[in-house]
Design a protein around this motif. Structure first.
Motif, PDB file in Angstrom:
ATOM      1  N   ASP A  68       0.875  -1.170   0.000  1.00  0.00           N
ATOM      2  CA  ASP A  68       0.000   0.000   0.000  1.00  0.00           C
ATOM      3  C   ASP A  68       0.912   1.219   0.000  1.00  0.00           C
ATOM      4  O   ASP A  68       1.368   1.679   1.053  1.00  0.00           O
ATOM      5  N   LYS A  70       0.415   4.339  -0.684  1.00  0.00           N
ATOM      6  CA  LYS A  70      -0.109   5.563  -0.082  1.00  0.00           C
ATOM      7  C   LYS A  70       0.031   5.539   1.435  1.00  0.00           C
ATOM      8  O   LYS A  70       0.433   6.520   2.058  1.00  0.00           O
ATOM      9  N   ARG A  91       6.251   3.411   6.962  1.00  0.00           N
ATOM     10  CA  ARG A  91       6.223   4.876   6.938  1.00  0.00           C
ATOM     11  C   ARG A  91       6.186   5.483   8.342  1.00  0.00           C
ATOM     12  O   ARG A  91       6.970   6.384   8.650  1.00  0.00           O
ATOM     13  N   TYR A 103       8.891   7.098   0.344  1.00  0.00           N
ATOM     14  CA  TYR A 103       8.338   6.675  -0.932  1.00  0.00           C
ATOM     15  C   TYR A 103       8.494   5.150  -1.012  1.00  0.00           C
ATOM     16  O   TYR A 103       9.611   4.643  -1.156  1.00  0.00           O
ATOM     17  N   GLU A 105       7.341   1.452  -2.767  1.00  0.00           N
ATOM     18  CA  GLU A 105       6.759   0.858  -3.969  1.00  0.00           C
ATOM     19  C   GLU A 105       7.029  -0.637  -3.969  1.00  0.00           C
ATOM     20  O   GLU A 105       8.054  -1.102  -3.451  1.00  0.00           O
ATOM     21  N   ARG A 314       7.533   9.915  -8.096  1.00  0.00           N
ATOM     22  CA  ARG A 314       6.501  10.428  -7.203  1.00  0.00           C
ATOM     23  C   ARG A 314       6.863  11.749  -6.534  1.00  0.00           C
ATOM     24  O   ARG A 314       5.979  12.435  -6.014  1.00  0.00           O
TER      25      ARG A 314
END
Length: 332
Positions: A68, A70, A91, A103, A105, A314
């Motif tokens: 995820d 975001k 995060r 960031y 991914e 991003r």
């Protein structure tokens, strides 16, 4: 110039360094075993070391499993043993401890971004990257845009079913490509075939005895047997080559890439075999224009370049980039 802490996390190995948006690594690449069950702590410990080298502007992470991006979570992390660890929050501890933007991914999508910015893209508008490692994954970048899917979970190419009639599976998907052709899948398939194929079940070669007796059969052992002239191992790899071509042909028909790059330990350690096998059978499965097939120049550091590509994609960083020469990249 931004300085970004880069983490290329794999199921097996954990790579890290500091990079700049133009593709330079300014510290040696550190490689250590991935500690899946304490991944947050492992990342924070290494990040503290990197922060002590120079002040950082951001953190970029390429990680396996369902991500995820975001929220900054790994929703499902697939270990080499096939276990799934759920909900790893990366995060929050980084932001709380270091106050740095994060960031994150999926490594499949990140690797494709790494190829787009730093690899062999040249003048192609659509590229597809495939990694043959512990599992099989990949990503597509079309005209600069990574294809992430509705829930940003695209790229689980290893779960394409290339043999739906088989008893073999991966993460619950019957006949999954990676159940046959990945580092974990090759020995699984070889063992299964010896147990179920009457043509070979009574074979008395040294290799078939090894397969029958060894619970720790590895993919390299299968390739070694082929080099030694074992016919059973050769038969297995021939079928695996056809599965690889079926998987790649399916992806080509879906995405029409101009370039397909290959990476991961299984591919990079057996380049001649994997390329010849795909080339031999691809026409059976590919309807669209045949893409260029090439090995990634980014080698084992593609996860780090993928993390850096994620940061560029991003963060809005538009630094000019030259294709790096992996032979001169700073690494251990």
């Amino acid at each position: 110039m931004a300085f970004v802490a880069l983490f290329g996390i794999g199921s097996t190995n954990f790579h890290s360094t500091i990079g700049t948006p133009n593709g330079d690594f300014i510290t040696d690449v550190s490689t250590e075993p991935t500690q899946a069950h304490r991944l947050e702590t492992q990342l924070l410990e290494r990040l503290e070391e990197l922060q002590s080298i120079r002040p950082l502007d951001a953190v970029a992470i390429s990680a396996p499993g369902l991500v995820d991006a975001k929220a900054g979570h790994i929703q499902k992390f697939d270990t080499p043993a096939g276990d799934l660890i759920e909900q790893i929050d990366l995060r929050t501890p980084i932001e709380d401890t270091f106050d740095l933007s994060v960031y994150l991914e999926n490594d499949c999508t990140a690797s494709a971004l790494g190829e787009w910015y730093f690899g062999r893209r040249e003048d192609h508008d659509c590229l597809l990257h495939l990694t043959f490692g512990t599992g099989i994954g990949g990503g597509v970048v079309d005209r600069g845009h990574p294809l992430r899917g509705e829930s940003a979970q695209a790229g689980e190419f290893g779960l394409l079913s290339v043999a739906p009639e088989s008893d073999l599976s991966s993460t619950g998907v019957t006949g999954a490509w990676e159940a046959f052709c990945s580092g974990r899948g090759i020995p699984q398939y070889v063992t299964h075939r010896l147990e179920t194929d009457d043509e070979w079940s009574s074979d008395e070669s040294a290799f078939t005895r090894t397969v029958a007796e060894d619970d720790e059969l590895s993919a390299p052992a299968v390739f070694e047997a082929v080099h030694a002239g074992d016919q059973f191992a050769q038969s297995c790899l021939e079928q695996i080559s056809r599965y690889n071509a079926a998987g790649i042909g399916t992806l080509c028909n879906a995405f029409n890439p101009g370039l397909v790059t290959l990476g991961g330990g299984v591919a990079l350690n057996n380049e001649e075999w994997i390329l010849e096998g795909i080339e031999c059978h691809l026409a059976e499965f590919c309807f669209v224009d045949r893409p260029t097939l090439a090995f990634s120049p980014l080698g084992e550091e593609i996860g780090l370049y993928g993390a850096l590509g994620t940061y560029r994609d991003r963060s809005g960083s538009q630094s000019a980039v030259e294709v790096p020469n992996p032979a001169t990249s700073t690494s251990d």
